[in-house]
Design an enzyme around this catalytic site. Structure first.
Site, PDB file in Angstrom:
ATOM      1  N   GLY A  92      -7.846  -8.784   0.663  1.00  0.00           N
ATOM      2  CA  GLY A  92      -6.938  -9.120   1.323  1.00  0.00           C
ATOM      3  C   GLY A  92      -6.180 -10.516   1.064  1.00  0.00           C
TER       4      GLY A  92
ATOM      5  N   LYS B 269     -16.510 -15.312   4.069  1.00  0.00           N
ATOM      6  CA  LYS B 269     -17.668 -14.622   4.735  1.00  0.00           C
ATOM      7  C   LYS B 269     -18.798 -14.380   3.876  1.00  0.00           C
ATOM      8  CE  LYS B 269     -14.124 -11.567   5.991  1.00  0.00           C
ATOM      9  NZ  LYS B 269     -13.064 -10.301   5.277  1.00  0.00           N
TER      10      LYS B 269
ATOM     11  N   GLY C  12     -12.558  -4.294   1.242  1.00  0.00           N
ATOM     12  CA  GLY C  12     -13.756  -3.790   1.602  1.00  0.00           C
ATOM     13  C   GLY C  12     -14.401  -2.646   0.384  1.00  0.00           C
TER      14      GLY C  12
ATOM     15  N   ARG D 212       0.878  -1.082   0.100  1.00  0.00           N
ATOM     16  CA  ARG D 212       0.085  -0.074   0.067  1.00  0.00           C
ATOM     17  C   ARG D 212       0.930   1.287   0.029  1.00  0.00           C
ATOM     18  NH1 ARG D 212      -5.036  -1.579   3.864  1.00  0.00           N
ATOM     19  NH2 ARG D 212      -6.435  -2.335   2.284  1.00  0.00           N
TER      20      ARG D 212
HETATM   21  N1  LIG Z   1     -13.966 -24.426   2.582  1.00  0.00           N
HETATM   22  C1  LIG Z   1     -13.346 -23.410   3.526  1.00  0.00           C
HETATM   23  N2  LIG Z   1     -13.750 -23.620   4.722  1.00  0.00           N
HETATM   24  C2  LIG Z   1     -13.269 -22.620   6.003  1.00  0.00           C
HETATM   25  N3  LIG Z   1     -12.640 -21.685   5.605  1.00  0.00           N
HETATM   26  C3  LIG Z   1     -12.105 -21.294   4.244  1.00  0.00           C
HETATM   27  C4  LIG Z   1     -12.366 -22.395   3.171  1.00  0.00           C
HETATM   28  N4  LIG Z   1     -11.913 -21.815   2.016  1.00  0.00           N
HETATM   29  C5  LIG Z   1     -11.474 -20.578   2.359  1.00  0.00           C
HETATM   30  N5  LIG Z   1     -11.597 -20.212   3.631  1.00  0.00           N
HETATM   31  C6  LIG Z   1     -11.138 -19.277   4.464  1.00  0.00           C
HETATM   32  O1  LIG Z   1     -11.500 -18.188   3.927  1.00  0.00           O
HETATM   33  C7  LIG Z   1     -10.642 -16.819   4.314  1.00  0.00           C
HETATM   34  C8  LIG Z   1     -10.818 -15.820   3.577  1.00  0.00           C
HETATM   35  O2  LIG Z   1     -11.995 -15.365   3.294  1.00  0.00           O
HETATM   36  P1  LIG Z   1     -12.505 -13.773   3.147  1.00  0.00           P
HETATM   37  O3  LIG Z   1     -12.009 -12.876   4.064  1.00  0.00           O
HETATM   38  O4  LIG Z   1     -13.743 -14.015   2.770  1.00  0.00           O
HETATM   39  O5  LIG Z   1     -11.673 -13.522   1.641  1.00  0.00           O
HETATM   40  P2  LIG Z   1     -10.842 -12.485   1.122  1.00  0.00           P
HETATM   41  O6  LIG Z   1     -10.097 -11.589   2.259  1.00  0.00           O
HETATM   42  O7  LIG Z   1     -10.014 -12.482   0.208  1.00  0.00           O
HETATM   43  O8  LIG Z   1     -12.181 -11.317   0.786  1.00  0.00           O
HETATM   44  C9  LIG Z   1      -9.312 -17.498   4.274  1.00  0.00           C
HETATM   45  O9  LIG Z   1      -8.602 -17.550   5.355  1.00  0.00           O
HETATM   46  C10 LIG Z   1      -9.268 -19.134   4.137  1.00  0.00           C
HETATM   47  O10 LIG Z   1      -8.753 -19.758   5.056  1.00  0.00           O
HETATM   48  O1  LIG Z   2      -7.579  -2.592   5.279  1.00  0.00           O
HETATM   49  C1  LIG Z   2      -8.559  -1.884   4.867  1.00  0.00           C
HETATM   50  O2  LIG Z   2      -9.834  -2.494   4.484  1.00  0.00           O
HETATM   51  P1  LIG Z   2      -9.594  -3.960   3.488  1.00  0.00           P
HETATM   52  O3  LIG Z   2      -8.915  -5.238   4.569  1.00  0.00           O
HETATM   53  O4  LIG Z   2     -11.154  -4.450   3.453  1.00  0.00           O
HETATM   54  O5  LIG Z   2      -8.882  -3.780   2.330  1.00  0.00           O
HETATM   55  C2  LIG Z   2      -8.617  -0.486   5.043  1.00  0.00           C
HETATM   56  O6  LIG Z   2      -7.470   0.189   5.238  1.00  0.00           O
HETATM   57  C3  LIG Z   2      -9.913   0.124   5.643  1.00  0.00           C
HETATM   58  O7  LIG Z   2      -9.627  -0.278   6.885  1.00  0.00           O
HETATM   59  P2  LIG Z   2     -10.869  -0.588   7.866  1.00  0.00           P
HETATM   60  O8  LIG Z   2     -11.526  -1.907   7.673  1.00  0.00           O
HETATM   61  O9  LIG Z   2     -10.414  -0.582   9.291  1.00  0.00           O
HETATM   62  O10 LIG Z   2     -11.843   0.687   7.868  1.00  0.00           O
END
Ligand SMILES: Nc1ncnc2c1ncn2[C@@H]1O[C@H](COP(=O)(O)OP(=O)(O)O)[C@@H](O)[C@H]1O
Ligand SMILES: O=C(OP(=O)(O)O)[C@H](O)COP(=O)(O)O
Length: 394
Positions: A351, A197, A374, A36
């Site tokens: 992320g 999620k 996000g 970043r």
């Molecule tokens: N089949 C599964 N069961 C449980 N957790 C999973 C599965 N597939 C992926 N995950 C978990 O999902 C997490 C990422 O989810 P999410 O935060 O929604 O993705 P991103 O950050 O890319 O938007 C990872 O830590 C991964 O381990």
């Molecule tokens: O890391 C961030 O969000 P992201 O993990 O959804 O990309 C941004 O810096 C926003 O942070 P916040 O979700 O604490 O407002």
């Protein structure tokens, strides 16, 4: 983009309050991933070259309106200074008299990093007094914090009401790439949604069904859909209250002529751990005491084919628990397919997906890796980003 950019204002000799997203991972007082920071360099360097006095502002973590020692931006100033090849001073506050006197001693082209803006309770409340206090430091406001553009905070939205307000280059690029992808997509257009999620991604799936030719589902959220198809899923991730919605999405896809791809096989484990026993099973044969932690090889192959025939792919969320090698195969297969598809424009958001691509050493092969998780999701859902709306129109 219909918003003014940093090129539309004269910044020479001006004090420029530039909001960046330096919310970077840190460990033991060191920045562990400077993506970043590097992404914001073009705007910072431009401001420096133009002879502005550059005030950089960012949040780091979620300190909830008070000073937290580990969340000071001091290590970020150090890393930024190395990347810019010039001295970057840092203040211990983000506004007030001490900051003002520091600014008074700046020369044109100097860079000053202000303290974490979330140390003040007014930041996340978008308090107008705090926005005014930030505005008093500067003559021009630049927002280059795409990753925080979905937040209506004092330093991302409120301040824009008090100063000429324009976007930086990173903000402009992110909006252009994501906007182009969604408004005028090259086809076939494929979206890959994975991760864990379900709740956060429901809105995105609904919106994407209006736009894509192919929708690929993987990761933990896939099993709510598998359940909706009427199969048992053992101990796999399930959001019970979203089963009906998952059904309605599958019906919507059919009605809209969208190809909806779901796992046909999975890697199941008897435990959520690196030592678990694992096996590959057909999706309708997940044993009651096991959980599906990755897509299976047949699924990965189908997904690879779809990716290779696509002109545009957006990907958000890993296909499995990629942090554990045993369950990283599906995510790696998708990343590799994107890397191999030379005619495919690939946009990675979120992320964990970005981290996965980085982990496999394939980041360079992607067309665009968004700095906002996000923010890119909300943008793709068709929501207005407050940090962008607040900027001056062209
Ligand atoms: N089949 C599964 N069961 C449980 N957790 C999973 C599965 N597939 C992926 N995950 C978990 O999902 C997490 C990422 O989810 P999410 O935060 O929604 O993705 P991103 O950050 O890319 O938007 C990872 O830590 C991964 O381990
Ligand atoms: O890391 C961030 O969000 P992201 O993990 O959804 O990309 C941004 O810096 C926003 O942070 P916040 O979700 O604490 O407002």
């Amino acid at each position: 983009m219909n918003k003014k950019t940093v090129k539309d204002v004269d910044v020479k000799g001006k004090r420029v309050f530039c909001r960046v997203d330096f919310n970077v991972p840190m460990k033991d007082g060191q920045v562990t991933d400077d993506t970043r920071i590097r992404a914001a360099l073009p705007t910072i360097q431009y401001l420096v070259e133009q002879g502005a006095k550059v005030l950089l502002a960012s949040h780091l973590g979620r300190p909830k309106g008070q000073a937290v020692e580990e969340l000071r931006l001091t290590p970020v100033a150090k890393r930024l200074s190395e990347l810019l090849g010039k001295d970057v001073k840092k203040t211990d506050e983000a506004h007030g008299e001490s900051v003002k006197s520091e600014i008074d001693s700046m020369n044109e082209g100097d860079v000053l990093l202000l303290e974490n803006v979330r140390f003040y309770p007014g930041e996340e409340k978008n308090d107008s007094d705090l926005a005014q206090a930030f505005a008093e430091l500067a003559d021009v406001y630049v927002n280059d914090a795409f990753g925080a553009a979905h937040r209506a905070h004092a330093s991302t939205e409120g301040i824009a009401k008090h100063l000429p307000a324009v976007s930086g280059f990173l903000m402009e690029k992110e909006l252009e790439v994501l906007g182009k992808a969604l408004l005028n997509p090259e086809r076939p257009f494929t979206a890959i949604i994975g991760g864990a999620k379900v709740k956060d991604k429901i809105g995105v799936i609904d919106n994407l069904l209006e736009k894509v030719d192919n929708l690929i589902i993987g990761g933990g959220l896939a099993y709510t859909f598998v359940k909706a198809q009427g199969h048992e899923i053992g101990k796999s991730l399930l959001e019970e209250d979203k089963i009906e919605l998952a059904k309605s999405f599958m019906e919507k896809a059919k009605a809209k002529g969208v190809n909806f791809y779901m796992p046909v096989d999975a890697i199941v484990a008897d435990d959520f751990s690196a030592d678990a026993n694992t096996k590959v099973v057909a999706i309708e044969e997940i044993p009651a005491d096991w959980e599906a932690l990755d897509i299976g090889p047949k699924t990965a192959e189908t997904y690879r084919d779809v990716i290779q025939k696509s002109k545009l792919v957006i990907w958000n969320g890993p296909m499995g628990v990629f942090e554990i090698d045993k369950f990283a195969g599906g995510t790696k297969a998708v990343a590799q397919a994107l890397a191999d598809a030379n005619d495919t424009y690939s946009v990675i958001g979120g992320g964990d997906s970005a981290a996965a691509v980085e982990k496999f050493g394939l980041a360079e092969k992607m067309s665009h890796i968004s700095t906002g998780g996000g923010a890119s999701l909300e943008f793709m859902e068709g929501k207005q980003l407050p940090g962008v709306v607040a900027l001056n129109d062209k």
